[in-house]
Design a protein around this motif. Structure first.
Motif, PDB file in Angstrom:
ATOM      1  N   GLY A  24       0.977  -1.406   0.152  1.00 27.92           N
ATOM      2  CA  GLY A  24       0.045  -0.107  -0.029  1.00 27.92           C
ATOM      3  C   GLY A  24       0.630   1.294   0.055  1.00 27.92           C
ATOM      4  O   GLY A  24       1.950   1.206   0.213  1.00 27.92           O
ATOM      5  N   PRO A  25       0.240   2.550  -0.154  1.00 31.89           N
ATOM      6  CA  PRO A  25       0.936   3.796  -0.246  1.00 31.89           C
ATOM      7  C   PRO A  25       1.873   4.064   0.970  1.00 31.89           C
ATOM      8  O   PRO A  25       2.958   4.437   0.910  1.00 31.89           O
ATOM      9  CB  PRO A  25      -0.106   4.539  -0.358  1.00 31.89           C
ATOM     10  CG  PRO A  25      -1.228   4.130  -0.131  1.00 31.89           C
ATOM     11  CD  PRO A  25      -1.332   2.637  -0.459  1.00 31.89           C
ATOM     12  N   ALA A  26       1.432   3.390   2.121  1.00 31.88           N
ATOM     13  CA  ALA A  26       2.216   3.582   3.377  1.00 31.88           C
ATOM     14  C   ALA A  26       2.864   2.510   3.876  1.00 31.88           C
ATOM     15  O   ALA A  26       3.363   2.458   4.888  1.00 31.88           O
ATOM     16  CB  ALA A  26       1.298   4.329   4.535  1.00 31.88           C
ATOM     17  N   ALA A  74       3.966   4.357  -2.335  1.00 36.19           N
ATOM     18  CA  ALA A  74       4.104   5.808  -3.025  1.00 36.19           C
ATOM     19  C   ALA A  74       4.364   6.719  -1.952  1.00 36.19           C
ATOM     20  O   ALA A  74       4.785   8.145  -2.398  1.00 36.19           O
ATOM     21  CB  ALA A  74       3.090   5.893  -3.693  1.00 36.19           C
ATOM     22  N   LYS A  75       3.841   7.042  -0.650  1.00 36.38           N
ATOM     23  CA  LYS A  75       3.710   7.638   0.309  1.00 36.38           C
ATOM     24  C   LYS A  75       5.002   7.760   1.615  1.00 36.38           C
ATOM     25  O   LYS A  75       4.934   8.606   2.436  1.00 36.38           O
ATOM     26  CB  LYS A  75       2.485   8.002   0.915  1.00 36.38           C
ATOM     27  CG  LYS A  75       1.315   8.547   0.067  1.00 36.38           C
ATOM     28  CD  LYS A  75       0.055   8.763   0.725  1.00 36.38           C
ATOM     29  CE  LYS A  75      -0.951   9.350  -0.306  1.00 36.38           C
ATOM     30  NZ  LYS A  75      -2.581   9.311   0.515  1.00 36.38           N
ATOM     31  N   VAL A  76       5.666   6.762   1.459  1.00 36.87           N
ATOM     32  CA  VAL A  76       6.770   6.441   2.206  1.00 36.87           C
ATOM     33  C   VAL A  76       8.053   7.359   2.028  1.00 36.87           C
ATOM     34  O   VAL A  76       8.431   7.355   0.964  1.00 36.87           O
ATOM     35  CB  VAL A  76       7.174   4.903   2.275  1.00 36.87           C
ATOM     36  CG1 VAL A  76       8.309   4.718   3.108  1.00 36.87           C
ATOM     37  CG2 VAL A  76       6.088   4.095   2.718  1.00 36.87           C
ATOM     38  N   PRO A 129       3.530  -1.877   7.753  1.00 37.59           N
ATOM     39  CA  PRO A 129       3.395  -0.260   7.600  1.00 37.59           C
ATOM     40  C   PRO A 129       4.884   0.450   7.982  1.00 37.59           C
ATOM     41  O   PRO A 129       5.475  -0.196   8.815  1.00 37.59           O
ATOM     42  CB  PRO A 129       2.458   0.090   8.839  1.00 37.59           C
ATOM     43  CG  PRO A 129       1.760  -1.065   8.919  1.00 37.59           C
ATOM     44  CD  PRO A 129       2.469  -2.453   8.881  1.00 37.59           C
ATOM     45  N   ALA A 130       5.141   1.431   7.101  1.00 40.81           N
ATOM     46  CA  ALA A 130       6.410   2.037   7.274  1.00 40.81           C
ATOM     47  C   ALA A 130       6.619   2.676   8.519  1.00 40.81           C
ATOM     48  O   ALA A 130       7.690   2.795   9.141  1.00 40.81           O
ATOM     49  CB  ALA A 130       6.523   3.137   6.130  1.00 40.81           C
TER      50      ALA A 130
END
Length: 343
Positions: A24-26, A74-76, A129-130
């Motif tokens: 996922g993005p995160a 993508a958002k990490v 999760p990052a």
């Protein structure tokens, strides 16, 4: 993807299983390197349950982990491909009431690797999760990084104890968690920590560390030792890390007036406490369930060099020999502390 699966009580298989790997993005995707064998993993294997947590369906084991990032969402922004990391295995709902007051470890909706019904990480790749994935300093090995998770329990206990410089502590139980609680208590400010057990080999391992004093309670009265050394006053703090109901017998004799009992071990059966004795000395009780907001502290302490956990790793096994590792852990060899599985 292959994983170590607990099919049911006392039945392990190394087999393929469908696990979600969509990033996922995160999130980040991690190639696993080292996973520690925890006492809770072994307990699920041998008993099929821990308290209210019951294995009702096949479950992948493992939650003490370190590896390398191979993909980022993508958002990490805090991690990149190639970073060596360790992972906090509990994922809370950050919008929950428990999370908002800083107690995400008791969030009812929290998922935690290898706690029924949630799968663990004894598999070559995981997505996490990052926000709960921590980059390793260059001087921290994968082996040490996989010890951050159990050491975080000790740090949580030290935080809950509100240690004051010079406090005298007692830890009941010289297993991996007990030793790490004792080390965290020393780092937190205790001047000395007595640690108890019935197994001489475990006590010998704990006693290698400065200012940890082993006490074999099969041969010696803990109360006699502590009261003699404190001129009859008692220990400021007692950390119960064994999970044994017997550890509570006579515990009020050991704690000084106004002292504190910190409960870490989860008893396998109800414990009888004479609360009148606690009240008469105004002994306070704190409890620990995993940890919250201390994972990075545990990593920082290891990186600082102020605590050396390397001697506690007493055996390593390949991922293909994971079942052998668990069979060894079930045998409870007295010289074993932490076994690790390498990918």
């Amino acid at each position: 993807m292959k994983a170590l699966v607990l099919e049911r009580q006392h039945e392990l298989k190394l087999r393929d299983i469908d696990l979600p790997l969509e990033v996922g993005p995160a999130d980040v995707k991690i190639k696993m390197h080292t996973v520690g064998v925890c006492g809770s993993d072994v307990h699920y294997y041998t008993h099929g349950r821990i308290g209210p947590f019951i294995v009702k369906a096949p479950m992948v084991l493992g939650h003490e982990a370190a590896g390398t990032v191979v993909e980022v969402g993508a958002k990490v922004t805090n991690l990149k491909v190639g970073d060596r990391v360790c992972m906090e295995p509990g994922i809370p709902d950050l919008a929950s009431k428990a999370s908002k007051i800083g107690l995400y470890n008791v969030d009812p909706s929290l998922t935690f690797w290898a706690t029924p019904p949630d799968h663990g990480c004894l598999t070559p790749y995981v997505v996490h999760p990052a926000a709960f994935t921590f980059k390793l300093p260059d001087n921290v090995s994968f082996s040490e990084a996989a010890m951050v998770e159990p050491f975080a329990v000790g740090v949580q206990a030290a935080v809950k104890a509100e240690i004051k410089p010079g406090d005298v502590g007692v830890v009941t139980g010289a297993g991996p968690i007990g030793i790490m609680v004792a080390l965290a208590a020393l780092l937190g400010g205790c001047s000395k920590v007595y640690i108890t057990d019935l197994v001489p080999e475990k006590l010998a391992i704990a006693g290698r560390y400065a200012n940890i004093v082993p006490v074999n309670v099969r041969e010696t009265s803990l109360a006699d030792v502590v009261l003699k050394d404190t001129e009859g006053w008692g220990a400021d703090l007692v950390f119960e890390a064994s999970g044994s109901p017997k550890a509570y017998e006579g515990i009020t004799e050991v704690i000084r007036p106004g002292g504190k009992l910190v409960v870490i071990g989860m008893p396998v059966e109800p414990v009888a406490l004479d609360m009148s004795l606690f009240a008469a000395k105004e002994i306070r009780i704190e409890t620990v369930f995993r940890y919250a907001n201390v994972f990075d502290r545990a990593l920082n302490m290891i990186a600082s060099g102020k605590v050396d956990l390397k001697p506690l790793v007493t055996g390593t096994y390949s991922f293909d020999d994971s079942i052998v590792a668990f069979e060894r852990a079930e045998e409870a060899h007295p010289t074993d502390v932490k076994l690790q599985i390498l990918f």
